[in-house]
Design a protein around this motif. Sequence first.
Motif, short mmCIF file in Angstrom:
data_model
loop_
_atom_site.label_atom_id
_atom_site.label_comp_id
_atom_site.label_asym_id
_atom_site.label_seq_id
_atom_site.Cartn_x
_atom_site.Cartn_y
_atom_site.Cartn_z
N PRO A 116 0.81 -1.23 0.00
CA PRO A 116 0.00 0.00 0.00
C PRO A 116 0.84 1.28 0.00
O PRO A 116 0.51 2.23 -0.70
CB PRO A 116 -0.83 -0.11 1.28
N ILE A 117 1.95 1.28 0.75
CA ILE A 117 2.76 2.50 0.82
C ILE A 117 3.52 2.71 -0.49
O ILE A 117 3.67 3.85 -0.95
CB ILE A 117 3.73 2.48 2.03
N LYS A 118 4.00 1.64 -1.13
CA LYS A 118 4.68 1.78 -2.42
C LYS A 118 3.71 2.30 -3.47
O LYS A 118 4.06 3.14 -4.31
CB LYS A 118 5.27 0.44 -2.88
N ILE A 119 2.48 1.82 -3.44
CA ILE A 119 1.45 2.29 -4.37
C ILE A 119 1.16 3.77 -4.13
O ILE A 119 1.07 4.57 -5.07
CB ILE A 119 0.16 1.44 -4.21
N LYS A 120 1.08 4.15 -2.85
CA LYS A 120 0.81 5.55 -2.50
C LYS A 120 1.94 6.47 -2.98
O LYS A 120 1.69 7.53 -3.55
CB LYS A 120 0.63 5.69 -0.98
N VAL A 121 3.19 6.04 -2.75
CA VAL A 121 4.34 6.82 -3.19
C VAL A 121 4.33 6.97 -4.71
O VAL A 121 4.52 8.08 -5.24
CB VAL A 121 5.66 6.16 -2.72
N SER A 122 4.09 5.89 -5.43
CA SER A 122 4.09 5.92 -6.91
C SER A 122 3.03 6.88 -7.44
O SER A 122 3.30 7.68 -8.34
CB SER A 122 3.85 4.51 -7.46
N LYS A 123 1.83 6.78 -6.90
CA LYS A 123 0.74 7.65 -7.35
C LYS A 123 1.04 9.12 -7.07
O LYS A 123 0.79 10.00 -7.91
CB LYS A 123 -0.57 7.25 -6.67
#
Length: 298
Positions: free
Chosen positions: A256-263
């Motif tokens: 979830p945090i990697k997805i948040k950073v990418s977005k």
Amino acid sequence: MNFKNITVAGSGVLGYQIAFQTAFHGFNVTVYDISDEILEQAKGKFNVLGEAFKKDLNATQKQLNATLKNLNYTSDLTTAVKNADLIIEAVPENLKIKLGFYQKLSKAAPEKTIFATNSSSLLPSTLAKKTGRPEKFIALHFANEIWKHNIAEVMKHAGTSPQVFDDVIDFAKAIGMVALPIHKEQPGYIVNSLLMPLLSSALELWANKISDIKTIDKTWMVATGAPMGPFGILDVVGITTVYNINKIAADSSKSPIKIKVSKKLKKEYIDKGKLGTTTGKGFYTYPDPAFEKKNFLK
């Protein structure tokens, strides 16, 4: 090591720096990219890079003129590699693109030619079979602004010839690098194995709104005496590269945090063309970023 003719495939953020650094040290360099238009852009970047060499290395105009004479350009792969002793691949950090490139390169290059990838995230063993010459394939990784941050990480895979390993180390030294031999494959090599946890933690603190960019950088700079913080470093690395690495991690781990950073990187920086030092805007504005100002650490 008896290299004379070097081909650099890809004239992006690191490719054009590698080509110029190599030409500056007297090698005959062919710059290959997929179109003449992109190569014209590279020529413009070389002029800017020359000014940086003057400022940071006290390079003379005579040296820069000789460097430019050592540079050749082509968008035809067969022409680019016909005399190459060494090819340094710096194409986009995308597995599909790299595999496709090596499939073409293996057919076009002479038998003598050694292949080296500048990949920052892919292990050489991932690509070795597609090269058609795994014993002559190796990783040769540079840091951004290579004329100042002059390290070259030389990493072999299990099938790399010991002679090729030694020759590429000697080549790295010959172009003014501090050569760092890596005897076993390691994701992130040495530098990124040390650096990535710092940069990832900074991005997560920012994405989770724990603190702001300047405060995070200030914390690191005051606590360690470093000349810049993680977001200053990320601007130098290039936000496109940072985004690509995070996107790969997000897609594979579903974190979830990697997805948040990418977005967040895509929406607030990539989509707005704020890509770091190369565009003059990233987490900071250049050429006079806030972290270099007198009162930043107060």
